[in-house]
Design an enzyme around this catalytic site. Structure first.
Site, PDB file in Angstrom:
ATOM      1  N   LYS A  42      28.495 -38.920  45.657  1.00  0.00           N
ATOM      2  CA  LYS A  42      29.223 -38.224  44.596  1.00  0.00           C
ATOM      3  C   LYS A  42      30.707 -38.110  44.960  1.00  0.00           C
ATOM      4  O   LYS A  42      31.080 -38.393  46.105  1.00  0.00           O
ATOM      5  CB  LYS A  42      28.603 -36.844  44.351  1.00  0.00           C
ATOM      6  CG  LYS A  42      28.622 -35.922  45.545  1.00  0.00           C
ATOM      7  CD  LYS A  42      27.711 -34.718  45.299  1.00  0.00           C
ATOM      8  CE  LYS A  42      27.773 -33.770  46.476  1.00  0.00           C
ATOM      9  NZ  LYS A  42      26.671 -32.795  46.440  1.00  0.00           N
ATOM     10  N   TYR A 272      62.225 -27.014  51.378  1.00  0.00           N
ATOM     11  CA  TYR A 272      62.312 -25.925  50.396  1.00  0.00           C
ATOM     12  C   TYR A 272      62.220 -24.559  51.068  1.00  0.00           C
ATOM     13  O   TYR A 272      61.396 -24.344  51.957  1.00  0.00           O
ATOM     14  CB  TYR A 272      61.140 -26.022  49.410  1.00  0.00           C
ATOM     15  CG  TYR A 272      61.295 -27.108  48.371  1.00  0.00           C
ATOM     16  CD1 TYR A 272      62.379 -27.124  47.508  1.00  0.00           C
ATOM     17  CD2 TYR A 272      60.327 -28.097  48.245  1.00  0.00           C
ATOM     18  CE1 TYR A 272      62.506 -28.114  46.541  1.00  0.00           C
ATOM     19  CE2 TYR A 272      60.435 -29.090  47.281  1.00  0.00           C
ATOM     20  CZ  TYR A 272      61.528 -29.094  46.433  1.00  0.00           C
ATOM     21  OH  TYR A 272      61.638 -30.059  45.493  1.00  0.00           O
TER      22      TYR A 272
HETATM   23  C1  LIG Z   1      25.822 -32.979  47.540  1.00  0.00           C
HETATM   24  C2  LIG Z   1      24.360 -32.996  47.410  1.00  0.00           C
HETATM   25  C3  LIG Z   1      23.571 -33.596  48.399  1.00  0.00           C
HETATM   26  C4  LIG Z   1      24.147 -34.137  49.682  1.00  0.00           C
HETATM   27  O1  LIG Z   1      24.542 -33.069  50.496  1.00  0.00           O
HETATM   28  P1  LIG Z   1      25.223 -33.311  51.917  1.00  0.00           P
HETATM   29  O2  LIG Z   1      25.229 -31.974  52.532  1.00  0.00           O
HETATM   30  O3  LIG Z   1      26.594 -33.839  51.654  1.00  0.00           O
HETATM   31  O4  LIG Z   1      24.382 -34.291  52.636  1.00  0.00           O
HETATM   32  C5  LIG Z   1      22.215 -33.669  48.184  1.00  0.00           C
HETATM   33  N1  LIG Z   1      21.658 -33.155  47.059  1.00  0.00           N
HETATM   34  C6  LIG Z   1      22.384 -32.560  46.106  1.00  0.00           C
HETATM   35  C7  LIG Z   1      21.703 -32.023  44.901  1.00  0.00           C
HETATM   36  C8  LIG Z   1      23.750 -32.440  46.246  1.00  0.00           C
HETATM   37  O5  LIG Z   1      24.467 -31.844  45.298  1.00  0.00           O
END
Ligand SMILES: *Cc1c(COP(=O)(O)O)cnc(C)c1O
Length: 382
Positions: A42, A272
């Site tokens: 993702k 800045y």
């Molecule tokens: C992000 C996510 C994962 C992976 O999690 P990690 O801790 O990055 O391995 C697995 N399942 C769901 C539903 C997620 O949202």
């Protein structure tokens, strides 16, 4: 007059696909035999880029991919990536035809979502679904047995649905106290039993992300969903990290080339608000990266690497630039490393995350499309 502008090597992220592959093999080796591996990509592959990470994950033996959205899944199909893909966020119900036509699985997070999706489904192609159970995360999913029974009844009567899996997500898998993990597992097991007994004995059952997959082999179940650890990150508390002995390599590094170097006299200010004042005569360099590129304004004071020596970000980080104090004079054009390796030293993503008060995943997700990704399988360029 035309201005030649080749994709700039002024700022870039170096992505080590060889390490991604090695991390996947190392994690896989710890899993119980027969456990399937879903690579979670993702947020554009945790900032590393789709579809390159997807191709590497599949080549390294991942059985399935998860992405954030249907859009990301379509991007992968557009890049000719086959195999099971599950977006973790449900799409609007009127997009189910697109998912079915592209062989993309979807999460069913509620009875209402499924009803609306079926009402809008016009294709005769089957829709593959994973039932999402909310066992205590409080985010997405079917919360109770009576709702689950009605969803399962819909699966049984609608020939256009394929029940591929049942899953849940754990809220505390990275914390030392595992009591709530056990509680969520207990609730989830009960819900899974209902699905299996209702005529879906082959649904793939999954609950473990990186932390649970690495800490609790008994929670690997039929499949794990590993994201952060693919990229060398352990999404666990500091006290828990010590208990995990798995050599994972960082896959992401961030570099910028110095635009200008100047001698700043003792007592002169930089940037800045005159937020930094030189304590003595110093070499100050300007880098072409700022908060619009994903470098947090809280990075002031962060160490950076210049030819293997420590420099430091000084003054306020600007929108597209920041200034660093050099360990010693180097010319404009010199590569400076903000994350990853340079000259035998290294800056872990975790170090920047700790510095700015967040987690490594947020750091990775923050470097947007303004920072080109350069894919390599060896040493970073000099
Ligand atoms: C992000 C996510 C994962 C992976 O999690 P990690 O801790 O990055 O391995 C697995 N399942 C769901 C539903 C997620 O949202």
């Amino acid at each position: 007059m035309t201005i030649a502008c080749k994709p700039s090597a002024a700022v870039w992220a170096d992505i080590r696909l060889d390490r991604l592959e090695r991390n996947i093999r190392a994690i896989r080796a710890l899993l119980p035999p027969g456990c399937a591996f879903m690579a979670v990509l993702k947020a554009d592959g945790y900032g590393h880029g789709l579809p390159e990470t997807a191709r590497t994950a599949l080549a390294a033996g991942a059985d399935a991919l998860a992405v954030g959205t249907l859009r990301e899944a379509l991007l992968l199909r557009g890049a000719s990536i086959r195999g099971p893909i599950l977006p973790l966020t449900p799409c609007p119900p009127d997009e189910v035809d697109i998912a079915a036509e592209n062989g993309i699985s979807l999460p069913v997070v509620s009875r209402q979502w499924l009803e609306e999706a079926l009402r809008r489904k016009t294709t005769r192609l089957p829709l593959r679904v994973h039932l999402k159970i909310d066992s205590g995360m409080g985010r997405l999913g079917i919360c109770d047995g009576s709702e689950l029974r009605r969803v399962v009844a819909m699966l049984r009567t609608d020939g256009g649905l394929i029940a591929e899996g049942v899953y849940t997500h754990l809220a505390t898998a990275g914390q030392a106290d595992d009591s709530f993990v056990r509680e969520q597992h207990r609730r989830f097991s009960g819900m899974c039993g209902m699905v299996r007994d209702a005529g879906f004995p082959h649904a793939v059952v999954h609950c473990a992300g990186s932390a649970a997959a690495l800490r609790f082999p008994e929670l690997a179940l039929d499949m794990v969903r590993v994201g952060a650890s693919l990229f060398g990150i352990l999404p666990v508390d500091d006290e828990t990290a010590g208990g995990i002995e798995l050599p994972l390599a960082q896959t992401f590094s961030l570099h910028a080339r110095i635009v200008q170097v100047k001698r700043v006299g003792k007592g002169e200010s930089v940037g800045y608000g005159r937020a930094y004042t030189a304590a003595e005569d110093e070499w100050i360099a300007t880098l072409p990266i700022g908060y619009a590129d994903g470098l947090s304004r809280r990075c002031t004071g962060m160490p950076v690497l210049v030819e293997g020596q420590w420099g430091v970000i000084v003054g306020s980080v600007c929108m597209n630039q920041c200034m660093i104090r050099l360990p010693s004079f180097v010319p404009a054009g010199t590569r400076v490393t903000l994350l990853g390796e340079n000259g035998g030293r290294s800056i872990p993503v975790k170090r920047m995350a700790d510095w700015i008060g967040t987690i490594p995943q947020e750091v990775l997700a923050s470097f947007g499309s303004r920072v080109p990704r350069i894919y390599s399988t060896g040493r970073p360029p000099d």
